[in-house]
Write an enzyme that holds these catalytic residues in place. Structure first.
Site, short mmCIF file in Angstrom:
data_model
loop_
_atom_site.label_atom_id
_atom_site.label_comp_id
_atom_site.label_asym_id
_atom_site.label_seq_id
_atom_site.Cartn_x
_atom_site.Cartn_y
_atom_site.Cartn_z
N ASP A 1 0.66 -5.56 26.39
CA ASP A 1 0.28 -6.83 25.75
C ASP A 1 -0.29 -7.75 26.82
O ASP A 1 0.09 -7.66 27.99
CB ASP A 1 1.49 -7.48 25.07
CG ASP A 1 1.07 -8.38 23.91
OD1 ASP A 1 1.25 -7.97 22.75
OD2 ASP A 1 0.52 -9.47 24.18
N LEU B 1 4.30 -0.09 6.95
CA LEU B 1 5.65 -0.59 7.23
C LEU B 1 5.92 -1.88 6.46
O LEU B 1 5.09 -2.77 6.46
CB LEU B 1 5.79 -0.88 8.73
CG LEU B 1 5.35 0.24 9.68
CD1 LEU B 1 5.46 -0.25 11.12
CD2 LEU B 1 6.21 1.48 9.46
N LYS C 1 -5.59 2.12 3.18
CA LYS C 1 -4.67 1.03 3.53
C LYS C 1 -4.88 -0.18 2.62
O LYS C 1 -3.95 -0.73 2.04
CB LYS C 1 -4.90 0.65 4.99
CG LYS C 1 -4.28 -0.65 5.42
CD LYS C 1 -2.78 -0.53 5.48
CE LYS C 1 -2.16 -1.89 5.67
NZ LYS C 1 -0.76 -1.83 5.99
N ASN D 1 -2.32 -1.64 -0.49
CA ASN D 1 -1.76 -3.00 -0.55
C ASN D 1 -2.29 -3.75 -1.77
O ASN D 1 -1.55 -4.50 -2.42
CB ASN D 1 -2.09 -3.76 0.73
CG ASN D 1 -1.03 -3.53 1.81
OD1 ASN D 1 -0.07 -2.80 1.58
ND2 ASN D 1 -1.22 -4.11 2.97
N HIS E 1 9.51 -6.33 -9.62
CA HIS E 1 10.44 -7.46 -9.67
C HIS E 1 9.63 -8.74 -9.79
O HIS E 1 8.89 -9.11 -8.89
CB HIS E 1 11.30 -7.51 -8.41
CG HIS E 1 12.12 -6.27 -8.23
ND1 HIS E 1 13.18 -5.96 -9.05
CD2 HIS E 1 12.01 -5.25 -7.36
CE1 HIS E 1 13.69 -4.80 -8.69
NE2 HIS E 1 13.00 -4.33 -7.67
N GLY F 1 8.86 -12.64 -9.75
CA GLY F 1 9.33 -13.68 -8.84
C GLY F 1 8.29 -14.76 -8.67
O GLY F 1 7.41 -14.94 -9.52
N CYS G 1 0.60 -9.58 4.97
CA CYS G 1 -0.26 -8.44 4.61
C CYS G 1 -0.97 -8.60 3.28
O CYS G 1 -2.21 -8.61 3.24
CB CYS G 1 0.59 -7.17 4.58
SG CYS G 1 1.46 -6.92 6.13
N LYS H 1 10.17 -13.06 2.17
CA LYS H 1 11.11 -12.11 1.59
C LYS H 1 12.31 -12.05 2.53
O LYS H 1 12.24 -12.62 3.64
CB LYS H 1 10.46 -10.74 1.41
CG LYS H 1 10.09 -10.04 2.71
CD LYS H 1 9.59 -8.65 2.40
CE LYS H 1 9.61 -7.79 3.64
NZ LYS H 1 9.23 -6.42 3.35
C1 UGA Z 1 3.59 -4.72 2.67
C2 UGA Z 1 3.62 -3.28 2.13
O1 UGA Z 1 4.75 -3.13 1.26
C3 UGA Z 1 3.71 -2.27 3.27
O2 UGA Z 1 3.63 -0.95 2.75
C4 UGA Z 1 2.52 -2.51 4.21
O3 UGA Z 1 2.56 -1.63 5.33
C5 UGA Z 1 2.58 -3.93 4.73
O4 UGA Z 1 2.51 -4.83 3.62
C6 UGA Z 1 1.42 -4.13 5.68
O5 UGA Z 1 0.27 -4.07 5.23
O6 UGA Z 1 1.64 -4.23 6.89
P1 UGA Z 1 5.44 -6.47 3.51
O7 UGA Z 1 4.34 -7.49 3.47
O8 UGA Z 1 6.32 -6.42 4.70
O9 UGA Z 1 4.83 -4.99 3.31
O10 UGA Z 1 6.41 -6.80 2.29
P2 UGA Z 1 6.69 -6.25 0.83
O11 UGA Z 1 8.08 -5.76 0.78
O12 UGA Z 1 5.64 -5.35 0.36
O13 UGA Z 1 6.63 -7.60 0.00
C7 UGA Z 1 5.45 -8.39 -0.09
C8 UGA Z 1 5.65 -9.55 -1.02
O14 UGA Z 1 5.74 -9.11 -2.36
C9 UGA Z 1 6.90 -10.37 -0.77
O15 UGA Z 1 6.60 -11.75 -0.89
C10 UGA Z 1 7.86 -9.93 -1.85
O16 UGA Z 1 8.81 -10.88 -2.20
C11 UGA Z 1 6.89 -9.66 -2.99
N1 UGA Z 1 7.40 -8.72 -4.00
C12 UGA Z 1 7.59 -7.41 -3.67
C13 UGA Z 1 7.65 -9.15 -5.29
O17 UGA Z 1 7.48 -10.35 -5.61
N2 UGA Z 1 8.10 -8.26 -6.21
C14 UGA Z 1 8.30 -6.96 -5.93
O18 UGA Z 1 8.69 -6.19 -6.83
C15 UGA Z 1 8.05 -6.53 -4.62
#
Ligand code: UGA
Length: 433
Positions: free
Chosen positions: A30, A153, A207, A211, A254, A256, A263, A324
């Site tokens: 880095d 991830l 990718k 997403n 879910h 919300g 991401c 989250k």
């Molecule tokens: C997301 C993807 O899930 C990963 O696979 C991907 O690698 C990553 O982006 C990335 O591009 O680096 P992340 O942003 O860490 O991961 O979080 P998520 O768990 O996917 O949640 C994203 C948002 O969606 C959160 O605000 C969460 O609260 C919301 N969410 C998720 C919902 O409102 N309902 C759901 O059912 C699931």
């Protein structure tokens, strides 16, 4: 294998530590000297469950090291992963590729033997071609292959996602490059994770498409939730009813306050930019982005409605600020718009978050930050759960009731059964139920 990670941020650090844990020799690079100094002392600059232990155990046995010296780290490597940031460019939403291209220039100068350059950063289609062109231009004699290997991830579950992935995607057509990649990911073959090879452009688009699809799924169920409220149905029942269909699947249904994070918001916008550049409109994703943007403030208004339509001079206790649970990340968190909507309507916000307060203080001013959930509720007129941290799933309801001035309980993540909250004497407002 000798692996060099360029960029010791979230993706570089998690990937580097996991590769080291598989038995590879990993050097994380880095430019930020203070970050590298901290990592050398075992201090992790981000919050990710299990990462500190993984970093320290692999550093202790000498498989994981940290440096600011890119040239030396590259000279020795079989594979160099580019894992630098690709933020939304200010103004137009395009992914800002300046860090990726700068890394490619520097790598080019340092190559000494055949090396695979692996793009792990989230980059628009065609970036691999440009990286190849840059390296070829800067060092015409270099022997190298450029491969795309997007990351999937989730923050808060990143180590598990890395070690037990649904799939690994490798994009490229250079046989030597693919051979090195197969060797790097061989430890996962035992766990039966599918490793799929495709074109580099296909991997880059996979990718974004992944997403965007997940963002669409969330937004779909959020709109169904709004309809549930009007017709007197329960979105959790509907989500279960459709999710058990294998073709649909129960995850990411879910309802919300809308998706946030580093991401989905950035990648959906970048996909739209690509779709414009190639004149292949993505109308569904356009709608998803617009619906999700509107939803965040609408959730603030939902809290106001639960308080009788007026929150001027009232105090709202907000539990959870990060986008989250299990992260300290506030980027595009729905909580930002929700808190601002409440403040715009004249309310005072008292907030608690287990990990996010330091980041929250940078974006949300005039909030009374509290040390635990119950202190946040002291003297508040209503309670709003905005992020579903485990710590909020079993609140002491009689204590909550005694602390709040009015028994108003807003659950924007649907983590409580309505009957339990109502039996405890609260007015309960949820999402889509
Ligand atoms: C997301 C993807 O899930 C990963 O696979 C991907 O690698 C990553 O982006 C990335 O591009 O680096 P992340 O942003 O860490 O991961 O979080 P998520 O768990 O996917 O949640 C994203 C948002 O969606 C959160 O605000 C969460 O609260 C919301 N969410 C998720 C919902 O409102 N309902 C759901 O059912 C699931």
């Amino acid at each position: 294998m000798k692996i060099t990670m360029i960029g010791s941020g979230y993706v570089g650090l998690v990937s580097g530590a996991c590769f080291a844990d598989f038995g590879h020799d990993v050097v994380c690079v880095d430019k930020d000297e203070s970050k590298i100094a901290a990592l050398k002392e075992g201090r992790i600059p981000i919050f990710e469950p299990g990462l500190d232990a993984l970093v320290s155990s692999n550093a202790a046995v000498g498989r994981l090291s940290f440096t600011t010296d890119l040239a030396q780290a590259v000279a020795d490597a079989d594979a160099v992963f580019i894992a630098v940031g690709t933020p939304s460019r200010r103004g137009d939403g395009h992914a800002d590729l300046s860090y990726v291209y700068a890394a490619a220039e520097e790598i080019a100068q340092a190559l000494t033997k055949f090396t695979v350059i692996v793009d792990k950063s989230t980059v628009p289609v065609g970036t691999g071609d440009e990286v190849e062109r840059i390296i070829r231009g800067a060092n015409p004699d270099a022997e190298f292959a450029v491969v795309s290997n997007p990351e999937f991830l989730r923050e808060g579950a990143a180590i598990d996602d890395f070690k037990r992935p649904d799939r690994v995607v490798i994009g490229g057509d250079d046989p030597r490059g693919l051979e090195v990649m197969r060797e790097i990911y061989r430890p996962l073959v035992l766990g039966r994770s599918p490793i799929i090879e495709m074109s580099r452009r296909g991997a880059e688009l996979t990718k974004y498409a992944g997403n965007a699809f997940l963002a669409t799924k969330i937004t779909f169920i959020n709109e169904i939730a709004d309809l549930c409220e009007k017709v007197g149905a329960d979105v959790q029942e509907v989500a279960r009813g459709i999710g058990l269909d294998n073709r649909i699947g129960s995850k990411f249904l879910h309802a919300g306050p809308g998706y946030g994070g580093s991401c989905f918001p950035k990648d959906t916008l970048a996909l739209l930019k690509t779709s414009q550049d190639y004149e292949a409109p993505q109308r569904i994703v356009e709608a998803v982005v617009a619906v999700n943007d509107n939803r965040k403030r609408a959730m603030g208004r939902k809290v106001i409605q639960a308080c009788g339509g007026d929150v001027r001079d009232k105090t709202i206790a907000v539990l959870g600020l990060t986008f989250k649970p299990n992260t300290d990340d506030m980027r595009d968190s729905p909580a930002i718009a929700i808190v601002q909507t409440l403040q715009d309507a004249g309310a005072t916000v008292r907030a608690y978050d287990p990990e996010g307060v330091e980041q929250a203080q940078k974006v949300l001013t005039d909030v009374v930050y509290c040390d635990n959930p119950y202190i946040a509720m002291e003297g508040a007129d209503a309670l709003a759960i905005v992020t579903e941290w485990d710590a909020f799933r079993a609140l002491d309801l009689s204590r909550v009731k005694s602390l709040l001035k009015e028994p108003i309980f807003v659950d924007l993540r649907n983590i409580y059964p309505r009957d339990i909250i109502e039996k405890a004497g609260f007015h309960y407002t949820a999402v889509g139920r």
